[in-house]
Structure formats: C-alpha cells, structure tokens
Scaffold this motif. Structure first.
Motif, short mmCIF file in Angstrom:
data_model
loop_
_atom_site.label_atom_id
_atom_site.label_comp_id
_atom_site.label_asym_id
_atom_site.label_seq_id
_atom_site.Cartn_x
_atom_site.Cartn_y
_atom_site.Cartn_z
N THR A 94 49.11 56.57 25.60
CA THR A 94 50.11 57.66 25.38
C THR A 94 50.83 57.98 26.80
N GLN A 107 49.39 59.40 29.24
CA GLN A 107 48.76 60.73 29.76
C GLN A 107 47.60 60.15 30.59
N MET A 167 47.18 55.29 20.63
CA MET A 167 48.65 56.09 21.07
C MET A 167 48.35 57.37 20.75
N THR A 168 47.26 57.89 20.87
CA THR A 168 47.09 59.60 20.59
C THR A 168 46.09 60.11 21.54
N GLY A 169 45.72 59.30 22.40
CA GLY A 169 44.65 59.70 23.71
C GLY A 169 43.26 59.94 23.42
N GLU A 205 55.88 59.22 17.21
CA GLU A 205 54.98 59.51 16.21
C GLU A 205 54.99 58.80 15.20
N HIS A 207 47.46 55.93 13.71
CA HIS A 207 47.24 55.96 15.37
C HIS A 207 46.21 57.08 15.46
N THR A 260 47.26 64.17 20.99
CA THR A 260 48.66 64.40 20.78
C THR A 260 48.93 65.02 19.52
#
Lengths: 456, 456
Positions: free
Chosen positions: B33, B35, B74-76, B338, B415, B420
């Motif tokens: 991500t 982050q 991809m989404t933390g 997304e 994902h 996210t």
C-alpha cells in the motif's frame, strides 16, 4: 408442543401449512439412515420471512427446529432427535434466477438438484455436483451436507459451486453471505462456514450457485484388474495426465455381487473394476479418448478394457455399478454404510483392511466408490436381529475408522456427521478443534435449538 | 515493549532472531500500500512451537501480533497499525512434503508461491494460483488474503487449493483444520474460515495444498475492439464454450498507456484489449486453439486478432499488459488502486462509470484486470501533495464502491480488506453480518491481539 405455540406457528405459515397429525408426522420421521425420530409438528414455510418469524418464536420458546429437504441424508442430518419442529422446505422450491451471461443460478433450498440441472441444460449450462440421490435430493440439503458425487474428481463438490447464501439465524435474523460474482474476499467466509454445517447454525433460505458450461459428449470405459493394487496405481498414473469426469471402482466382493448384471462374462481372475468416464464437447472427448487409449495400451495389468459403444452400453455399465447397493442385501438384511476418504494411493490398504475386518468379524464387508478422490463407501452387512452381529458390526466400524485415520484419511467425505458419526468425532478432531467448533455452535445458536444433537 | 517481554521473546526464538533496532524495524513497517507503521519488535520464529509460545506470551501481556510474509499485500494486512510484534515468517519456508501420487503439497507459510511452482514442476505437478507477485509473495500471505490471479478464470483462487491448515490461535493453542484428502466434511469448515481472515484469527503455520497436473503447452492471443461493450460480450460468449486459462482486459486509457510497448501499431480506433491464453498439453491446446479460431472468425467486432507465434511474442504481449501499472505514473505521481469485482457482464457499465468518475473528479482513472471473472483493478491517479486531488480521489473511490455494489459486485476480489477498505465494509455487509463477524473475531481473539485494526 404447547397449543399456543402450535397456534402461533399456524398464524405464521397458515393453518394448512402446519401438520401435527400422527400419521403426517410419521412421514417426516425418517431419512436415508433408516432411523426414526418423530417430530412434534411439521411446518411448510414458503418464504424467508415466515422462517424468520418461526425462528424468532422458536428462540423465545426454546423449541428445537430441524430443517429438512428430501430426507435423503445418510447420517441423520434431518432427523428430529430432540423432537420439536420440522421445517419441511419442499415448498421453497423456486429457481429464482438463472443468469445465463454470468453463469449463476439463485435458488431456494427446496429445489431438487436434478431439476436445476434440467432447467439450465437448454441454456448450455451445467451444475456439476451429482450425488447419487440427485433425482430427489434438494440443493439445500446438498449445501447443508456439502454433498459430492462421482463427478467430484473433475468438478469438485457442492462447496465449490456455492458463491453465497441467505440464512435465517437461530434468533430469526436474516443473514446474507458471500457474493454473486466469481471472486470475493470481503470479511470472514461465512458462506463456507454454513456449507456442511448440517442445519446446526441456521436455516438456509437462498443459494447463489456458480454454473459451468455443459459438456455435450461423454465416453464410458470399464477396466478390470486381478487385484485392487494395480487398479489404484493406474488411477494415480491416469490422473497425472488425464482428467476423467468419473473414476469409480468396485472391489472384489462388490464386483462379485453384480457379476451377473455385467453385459459380458466376468473373467474369473477379475478382482477389481474401474469405471472411467470422460466428458466435454465432441472433439474434446474424441481427443481425450484417443489419449486415454494410448495410456491404457501401455498398461498390461489391465485384464479387460470394455468401451461403451452407444448409450445402451453406457447404461449397462452403469447399471452394474448401481446394482451393488441393492444386491448387497442378498448377503445380509441390514447394512452399515460408511462414507470415508483416504489419500487415493491408500485405497489398496483400505480395501485390504476391509477384507481383513470381514474375516475377523465374520461379516460380509465390501467397498466401492470414488477412486479418483479416495472417497470410499464401506458396507458392513449384518442382521440387526442378531445381537452378536450388531456388536461385531459396531466393532468393525470403529476398527475401520481407526485404519482410515492411520492412513491420514477422514471419517466423512460427502455424507456428513449427523448422528451416526457424532460419537466418533473425537477420533479425528483434537480437543482444541472440538472446543472451537462448540464455541462456534454456541455463537450462532446459544439456546441449542438449531438441529440439536447433530455433529457433536 | 517492556524489556522483560523482549527478553522473554529472545528466550523463545533466540537473541539473534529478535530485532528491535530502529533501522531493522523500518524494513518491516511497510507493504504494497505504501503506508508505513513501525512495529516495536520483529521476531523470526522457525517453528510452530515457537509461535505457540510467542502467542501464549502475547496473550498474557496483551501485545499486538502481526504475521507477515513478504509484505506484498495491497490492503495493509501486514502493517502493525497498533504497534506490537511482527512475526516475520520468512524463515518458515520449508516445503515439508510433496506427495506426488496424491497430488498434495504441505508447506510452511513462508514458502514463496513461485518456489512451490518450481519445486513441483519436475514432477509434472502444478500449483495454479498466480498472483502478480508470485515471484516474491508467500503462500501464508496468499492464504491469509485468499489471493487470486489471472489464471483464476480457469483454475480458481487460493481457497480452491487449500485442503487443511495448522494454525496457532491467539491463546497459543495449536489447531489443525481440514484434511489431506480430496474430500472432507467432518465438522465446521474451519479451514475456509481462516482463508481470507488476514491474520486476524490466528497464525497460519502449515498449509496442505491440492495440486493439479501441469499444463505443458499454452497459446496466447491478443484481441482489439473499438469499445469495451463488444469485448465484454465476447468474454461471456467465449466462456460458454471455451475454457481459457487467462482472460485479461485493458480499457481505453490503460491501452493508451502501453500503446508504444505493443509489438505492432495500435489501430487508432482500438479502445479495448483482451489477452486470452489457453493451456493444457500440446494436443489439447491445438484443439482448443482451432476451436477458438472458429469462434473468433465469426465475430466481426474484433478489430485485430494477434496470435503469439513463439515465446518471444508471448512475452511481448504480456509485457504490454504488465507495463500498465508502471506507465500509470506518467499520468500522476500517486495511485489509488482498488480491486473490485462485478458480474462479468457488467464490466462495460463499470468501465463507463470509471470514465464518468474521471471526468467528474478531473483525475485520470483507468481499469484493467480479469475479464473472465469480472475482477477489475481500478486505478485512480492523483498527486498526494495536492489536497484537492486527495479529496477528489477519496470521493471517486467511494462513488466507485457505490456503483460496484449497485451492479451486485463486491468490494474486494483478491486483495482483502486490511485497513484500506475497512471503512467501507458496512457499505457491503449488513449489520447482522458485521455483528456475526465481530463475534467470530472475539471468539478466536478475545483480547484483540491478532493483527488488530484490520478488516473492521
């Protein structure tokens, strides 16, 4: 059941949709196990809303509720062992939607599996799972037990076709799970938690199913062997390079039972049989068939290879396979039929074990089933009027289960646990697993009203 | 983290297997991500037993524990948003068993997906799921997120290949789920409850995977269209009679991004591209290819059909597909990517929606992805240094999610939810579903120490 509850149920489903007459209750007291438990009432709901109201009422009064499809289950999943109310879901039998473009069907739980197959066939679509009872079993029951069938070796089981569900929870709340798309990973997988949960976590009221393209051609081949070991070895070798849609076997005893049903004279040395089916479109089946011919030609351990030349010959070969169960009753009047799974390479050991148990316990025991996925139906024949045979049968069953677990197998492949296998759950599952599963049950059904007495 | 906890962790894994130095912690603070959240410590356990001890300790002291594979999510999912301990599972990277005959592999969670593929290939075996990151992502992460990939249209996703798991629970207990056979329905489906649970219910320490036979040949075909609608219609028609192993698409903007990477001149009127791959053995691919040719010949809406004649041409076509993501940064320095799914027939609506959002919010937005299963990667390009674009991007994302749900799609295909998408969970799931899911989380992790802050 109190009269005010009966009245409240009638208010929900209509007076003519609730049965309490003894002779009617009898009709909903049995299933494929042959065991019988009489419910106190049978309701015939016609909508999710009615079921939601019933569950709210049942929760308020702690009444056991047992969802029931066609009653064709093999482990007692639909038997009302604690009395209470049967939810007969046969009236919720609408195919709500067939989405041709996205190859999805949405159905109510009472739809008969074979009816869905028929409904989607003209659109070139196919619902693969094919439990033996597909002409009368229901999709709700299939989902509740995670039913399989001969085609699982190529196509997988019910679990592999369920995208989402609508479920009424024990407290009456309506839960939607899953998706109506090919993929989806939003939140915990509640869909598959309900699949195979045998009606103990909620009432399935809607099912979103994935469909595939319909095979338009098939080819059936019967193979005979002098022993189970080379048959099993051939299965493993075949599956490396070929994708049969069916790969069934009969052991020596099972083969003997149907020898006179075969459309040819069974060679004396034949002790194991494989039934192979290929499917696809015409060209694909022709190619698969020619490749399989090349493969089989290299295997001299095959005593006889018999190809069905036309639909009548296909039917004759399947006739033999299907005659095993009825013919078994020539051996003894009663049967303990167990659905177990071993790694497919271990089938010869399992067959040898069955033969050894047969000798040790002096009962006819034979096996047949889905060689491609190691899912075997073990049949222990006995006379229930003979206490000694009943005792021997029970001991043979437990010894069989021990062998299955020693071979790294599992105690149920497609029939579930229900009541017939519940006493043996601790043989396979650890204390931790049982603890977690019981906590899950409690989370969904704190009053233990959803199909109580099953699984655990 | 208290020094006595640090010491206790060192006692479990060894002093050289625990990192607390700031520069080391940095390496475990990010994922796909972009982050960043810095953990308090990173442990490198080497066994289930060590992880069990760590979880017992973490439970006693209420320390957050975040399992981490390659950090490619991809989404933390692997970000330590609440601090605490990272369990870096990269040392648990042994392939424990490859059972050739039964086509099963047993692996530790840190095995890289591509490494398993390489290990089983010489045996003629195949592990199909192919997330884009397969050369570095781990199987543990794949299971935790239920990863997919281009081949899912034919082969399914990670979920479809996991037979059983070993999991260390939050309280340190070791749970075994599932089977090592092809079928199994004993008890509730705990295996699939853990698949996609993003490390929030326990630490996956062992994975039993189903393998298939390895395809030995493939064929790659690129198709161009003047619009997305005919491309999507062709996808639906093709999937009725053909079984491609890949069916990817690029929309107009995505196609424009890679026009100069294509091994031919892109016709000016081309606004959508499909990349089709067939696989199998040589004969089967030849047959599939000839049947597909016949099918394509009847579709005059195809502007151009380009078949790869050799591996170099295959690579060139895939090069174009893979260049989309890097080329996107020519548009804007930052990206909101997304992963959503719509019924595949709704792809044109989704693409039109993306184009409309692009105009409305004045940001480049393009889509590409898995046309065969409607799993689309929507990319909103923006400059994070520009507050107006950040705000527009967030609004575009939420509007996109609304459209996805209106089209009966789902907010994540492969994902996961992580951090996210967590704020948007309530858009898709009902209150009842969220309540049940939160109760499940509490059942497995009453102290909320397993990857806290994810999903919900």
């Amino acid at each position: 059941m109190d009269s005010h509850i009966i009245q409240a149920l009638k208010d929900i489903v209509g007076a003519d949709r609730l049965e309490t007459a003894a002779e009617e209750l009898q009709c909903y007291s049995y299933d494929g196990t042959g065991q019988q438990f009489v419910p106190e009432a049978v309701a015939f709901p016609e909508s999710t809303e009615q079921i939601s109201k019933i569950m709210t009422l049942a929760s308020a009064s702690a009444i056991p509720v047992v969802p029931r499809g066609a009653g064709s289950g093999m482990t007692g999943g639909s038997l009302p062992v604690a009395g209470g109310l049967i939810l007969a879901l046969g009236r919720m039998n609408r195919i709500l939607e067939i989405d041709e473009e996205n190859q999805i069907a949405i159905v109510e739980p009472g739809v008969i599996t074979g009816k869905l197959r028929e409904a989607v066939a003209p659109l070139g679509l196919f619902y693969p799972p094919d439990p033996a009872s597909l002409k009368f079993c229901t999709l709700g029951g299939n989902v509740a037990e995670c039913a399989g069938g001969p085609s699982a070796v190529k196509y997988g089981v019910t679990r592999d076709y369920v995208l989402g569900l609508e479920v009424v929870l024990a407290d009456g709340r309506i839960l939607e799970t899953g998706v109506r798309t090919r993929k989806g990973v939003v939140g915990y997988d509640l869909t598959r938690l309900f699949i195979g949960s045998e009606g103990t976590l909620g009432v399935i009221t809607k099912i979103i199913l994935r469909l595939t393209s319909r095979p338009t051609a098939s080819k059936t081949i019967l193979l005979l062997f002098a022993d189970m070991a080379p048959a099993a070895a051939l299965v493993a070798a075949m599956l490396k390079e070929h994708t049969p849609s069916t790969l069934e076997y009969l052991d020596n005893t099972a083969l003997g039972l149907v020898a006179d049903k075969l459309p040819f004279v069974l060679p004396a040395e034949a002790k194991a049989m494989l039934l192979v089916e290929l499917d696809g479109d015409g060209q694909s089946v022709a190619l698969q068939s020619s490749r399989l011919d090349d493969f089989l030609a290299g295997h001299k351990e095959i005593l006889l290879c018999k190809k069905a030349a036309n639909p009548e010959e296909v039917e004759a070969l399947w006739m033999a396979r299907r005659s095993v169960s009825p013919a078994a009753f020539n051996l003894k009047p009663d049967k303990i039929s167990e659905d177990i799974v071993v790694p497919r390479s271990k089938i010869p050991e399992l067959v040898a074990c069955a033969e050894e148990l047969s000798k040790r316990f002096k009962l006819p025991i034979f096996t047949f089933g889905h060689a491609g996925d190691g899912n075997i139906h073990v049949n222990i024949m006995l006379d229930k009027a003979n206490p000694e045979e009943v005792s021997s049968g029970a001991q043979a069953k437990e010894a069989l289960f021990r062998e299955v677990l020693d071979l790294k197998g599992t105690l149920s492949g497609e029939h579930g646990i229900g009541i017939t296998k519940a006493p043996f759950l601790g043989m396979e599952l650890s204390e931790t697993s049982l603890d977690i599963q019981q906590q899950l049950k409690k989370l969904f059904d704190p009053l233990n009203i959803m199909n109580p007495g099953k699984i655990f």
